[in-house]
Design an enzyme around this catalytic site. Structure first.
Site, PDB file in Angstrom:
ATOM      1  N   ASN A  24       0.850  -1.197   0.000  1.00 60.41           N
ATOM      2  CA  ASN A  24       0.000   0.000   0.000  1.00 60.41           C
ATOM      3  C   ASN A  24       0.881   1.240   0.000  1.00 60.41           C
ATOM      4  OD1 ASN A  24       0.544  -0.949   2.666  1.00 60.41           O
ATOM      5  ND2 ASN A  24      -1.141   0.210   3.537  1.00 60.41           N
ATOM      6  N   GLU A  47       0.682   5.345   0.391  1.00 58.99           N
ATOM      7  CA  GLU A  47      -0.184   6.431   0.851  1.00 58.99           C
ATOM      8  C   GLU A  47       0.280   7.792   0.327  1.00 58.99           C
ATOM      9  OE1 GLU A  47      -0.673   5.733   5.084  1.00 58.99           O
ATOM     10  OE2 GLU A  47      -1.978   4.021   4.623  1.00 58.99           O
ATOM     11  N   CYS A  53      -4.103   0.764  -2.489  1.00 50.86           N
ATOM     12  CA  CYS A  53      -3.953  -0.453  -1.673  1.00 50.86           C
ATOM     13  C   CYS A  53      -2.927  -1.389  -2.311  1.00 50.86           C
ATOM     14  CB  CYS A  53      -5.272  -1.198  -1.599  1.00 50.86           C
ATOM     15  SG  CYS A  53      -6.569  -0.338  -0.708  1.00 50.86           S
ATOM     16  N   GLU A  86      -3.193  -4.557  -3.009  1.00 55.43           N
ATOM     17  CA  GLU A  86      -3.750  -5.451  -4.047  1.00 55.43           C
ATOM     18  C   GLU A  86      -3.866  -4.732  -5.388  1.00 55.43           C
ATOM     19  OE1 GLU A  86      -4.920  -4.713  -1.033  1.00 55.43           O
ATOM     20  OE2 GLU A  86      -6.435  -6.131  -0.356  1.00 55.43           O
ATOM     21  N   CYS A  93     -10.372  -4.626   0.580  1.00 53.90           N
ATOM     22  CA  CYS A  93     -11.448  -3.619   0.616  1.00 53.90           C
ATOM     23  C   CYS A  93     -12.314  -3.783  -0.637  1.00 53.90           C
ATOM     24  CB  CYS A  93     -10.843  -2.214   0.684  1.00 53.90           C
ATOM     25  SG  CYS A  93     -10.110  -1.650  -0.856  1.00 53.90           S
ATOM     26  N   CYS A 137     -10.567  -2.993  -3.981  1.00 51.92           N
ATOM     27  CA  CYS A 137      -9.649  -4.050  -4.420  1.00 51.92           C
ATOM     28  C   CYS A 137     -10.415  -5.268  -4.910  1.00 51.92           C
ATOM     29  CB  CYS A 137      -8.700  -4.428  -3.287  1.00 51.92           C
ATOM     30  SG  CYS A 137      -7.493  -3.123  -2.982  1.00 51.92           S
TER      31      CYS A 137
END
Ligand code: THU
Length: 263
Positions: free
Chosen positions: A174, A176, A185, A187, A218, A221
């Site tokens: 991930n 940010e 993310c 994935e 999530c 994803c």
């Protein structure tokens, strides 16, 4: 810096002939690609990856940057884009605290903090992790790559490794950003990387969430997993819980698909 204004024909060829055709743009039909130059002359590719949920698009430049971070490469020299760099892309790069990018040309940004001299050699791709020998090994490697997660906002590491049918292995973490809407993310990061290296379809995805016993992909994803890795096996490793096997279809039954848009 003038060397960067004169991208050699081999860089143009790499960007337009090799990388741009890999863009996943079934909806806009407008391929886009970016190349991130590292200090040893390696170029990290990033293509535009569209989703049936249009707003989940992974822009080319963000895709290249997040791939470099997954590969634990922060020695960024410049970014070259197939299209004029948009204000949004420029903002993504200039607001990233890891670098100090300045636009020097409609298609080029340079990282001012670097002291190295750019070499426009034609080197692709960077070294990727070695092969995966078993689910246990894949999970171990996914847990290892969580160390490279760039998580100043959440301090919540997530890591992935994926294996293709012909044995290629790619990492994803991930990544940010001060603007949370640009956070990617692990994935989706690894899916964007696989598209950019032309390495779909994926056979197995190993996902590690070392700090959350109930960690799970999530919704965003799950959508991209269904669209880009529909047949993959997904292993989830969460804190001290035993690994669990699932699949994109099981994670998102009744998914919204591009075919519903006529693409
Ligand atoms: N995150 C992932 O990497 N994968 C998921 O499926 C869930 C969330 C990341 C995004 C963000 O960096 C942090 O976890 C908190 O949401």
């Amino acid at each position: 810096m003038s060397i960067l204004y004169k991208l050699g024909p081999e860089v143009q060829e790499l960007l337009h002939e090799q990388v741009m055709p890999l863009a996943h743009v079934p909806f806009s039909k407008l391929p886009r690609a970016a190349l991130l130059l590292l200090s040893d002359g390696t170029w990290v590719p990033g293509v535009r990856v569209e989703s049936a949920t249009f707003s989940l698009v992974i822009p080319a430049m963000l895709n290249a940057v997040t791939t470099a971070l997954s590969l634990h490469r922060l020695d960024w020299v410049a970014v070259v884009s197939s299209a004029p760099v948009s204000l949004a892309e420029e903002a993504y790069l200039t607001e990233l605290p890891l670098a100090s990018f300045t636009k020097v040309h409609p298609h080029i940004l340079i990282n001012g903090r670097t002291s190295s001299v750019p070499t426009l050699s034609h080197r692709l791709p960077p070294t990727l992790p070695e092969s995966i020998t078993s689910p246990k090994d894949g999970i171990k490697k996914a847990r290892h790559v969580t160390q490279h997660a760039y998580i100043p906002e959440s301090h919540f590491p997530v890591g992935c490794v994926v294996q293709t049918h012909d044995g290629h292995v790619l990492p994803g973490v991930n990544v940010e950003h001060p603007n949370w809407s640009h956070i990617l993310c692990a994935e989706r990061n690894v899916l964007g990387t696989a598209v950019s290296y032309g390495l779909l379809p994926l056979k197995t995805i190993y996902l590690s969430c070392p700090e959350a016993p109930l960690g799970t992909p999530c919704g965003a994803c799950r959508q991209l997993l269904v669209e880009l890795a529909p047949t993959a096996t997904l292993w989830m490793d969460r804190a001290t819980n035993p690994p669990e096997q699932t699949s994109p279809d099981l994670l998102l039954p009744g998914a919204f698909r591009g075919s519903m848009l006529g693409s």
